[in-house]
Design a protein around this motif. Structure first.
Motif: not given
Ligand code: FAQ
Length: 336
Positions: A92, A146, A182
């Motif tokens: 990420k 996230g 994400h």
């Protein structure tokens, strides 16, 4: 990647009315006609200086946000609770770095060198998103970034896929695909914790309590206070206003919070059937402007980290330049 389609002939629509536009007016007329027709403006097209300047401002701030946004999550790489979560987090963070690079490339097509944009970040002349000036105190903060921060970023960025400037719009399409993953991984990580122990559930609730209001602020000042919105919406850069996006985000997030089993820290948050939206409490704009102005919990730390990384990377830039010069000299020698 961003400068294909070098169709240097900008079609000029037939002038309507008796007074046909001339010179600069003609170019502005063609620019406005393209916007009205929903066509993209490309790097080689004529554009008003103010349009160019606005795009460089917004795209470079967006790029800085992606790069600075790597720091709060980077804080947890060595302490991720499992190999799987560590691998996801690393991927990420790497994606965010990539987003920064696409965005700097898109902004460079407008004629501003990347080095100048980076200097503007390092000197504090250019902004980055307020949200990355908050600390990540526990592992749950990573999941909340996230779920909520990427969730807010997607809400803001999906309409940017329709931005009138082609290179920015195309960069946003790829970025949104990744941001959507994400967001889901953040939700998944929090769901795992909510199905765990009472201590884990408390940790998630505490993280939600700390991040909720900063995320709500992330959409920017309310429409009445937003200095750029009217013009950027007129140019088709922004498509939906700060307040409308904020409302859409809150409406979408409330049922997700219910599913997770967390409460959102706003006693005034409730469904308003007559509006068809959730009402919510007053935003602390003093806090927002303090953070934007450089006095948030982590502003100094974030800029220090970026300046240090820039200084420590000097030898890499010098080596890359020396290598490029050597290669060019070798090629020139071969061609002679
Ligand atoms: N923070 O007139 P407006 C992400 C400034 S990416 C700091 O409403 P505008 C990915 C604004 O710049 C998150 N400053 O301005 C990720 C202006 O100052 P200026 C970033 C803010 O441009 C996830 C002044 O206030 N996303 O999260 C903020 O029309 C997870 C007046 O405001 C983007 O950049 C703020 N929150 O609207 C990464 C998206 N809000 O420039 C890692 C693209 C406002 O005159 C982990 N940008 N300001 O000195 C936009 O959509 C717009 O630029 C807005 C602001 C909506 C941010």
């Amino acid at each position: 990647m961003y400068t294909q389609a070098l169709d240097l002939q900008t079609p000029v629509p037939a002038a309507t009315g008796s007074a046909a536009p001339v010179g600069q007016d003609l170019r502005e007329h063609a620019f406005n006609a393209r916007l009205a027709d929903g066509q993209k403006i490309e790097a080689q097209d004529w554009m008003p200086e103010a349009y160019r300047k606005t795009l460089v401002r917004q795209i470079s701030q967006h790029a800085h946000s992606e790069v600075v946004g790597m720091l709060p999550e980077g804080n947890w790489v060595t302490r991720a609770p499992s190999l799987k979560r560590k691998a996801i987090l690393l991927a990420k963070i790497q994606d965010e770095g990539g987003h920064g690079l696409y965005l700097y490339s898109a902004a460079e097509t407008l004629g501003t060198p990347r080095e100048a944009m980076q200097q503007a970040l390092l000197s504090g002349a250019s902004k980055y998103s307020s949200i990355f000036n908050y600390p990540t105190l526990t592992w749950a903060d990573v999941g909340v970034i996230g779920w909520l921060v990427d969730g807010a970023a997607i809400m803001n960025q999906i309409p940017l896929c329709r931005c009138s400037y082609g290179p920015y719009a195309r960069a946003m399409i790829r970025i949104c695909k990744e941001e959507s993953f994400h967001q889901r991984q953040g939700f998944d990580s929090l769901l795992a914790m909510m199905r765990g122990t009472a201590a884990q559930r408390d940790m998630v609730q505490d993280a939600v309590n700390r991040w909720w209001w900063p995320v709500v602020m992330m959409f920017g000042p309310s429409d009445g206070q937003s200095v750029h919105s009217a013009q950027t919406m007129n140019w088709g850069i922004k498509r939906i206003s700060n307040d409308e996006l904020r409302q859409k985000f809150i409406d979408a997030t409330v049922p997700q919070a219910q599913l997770l089993g967390v409460s959102l820290p706003d006693p005034d948050l409730k469904w308003n059937a007559s509006r068809g939206h959730h009402d919510f409490g007053a935003i602390d704009w003093d806090e927002f402007w303090r953070v934007v102005g450089g006095d948030g919990p982590c502003n100094r730390e974030r800029l220090h980290a970026r300046r240090t990384a820039h200084d420590k990377g000097a030898w890499v830039r010098e080596a890359a330049l020396a290598h490029a010069n050597k290669t060019r000299a070798r090629e020139l020698g071969r061609a002679a």
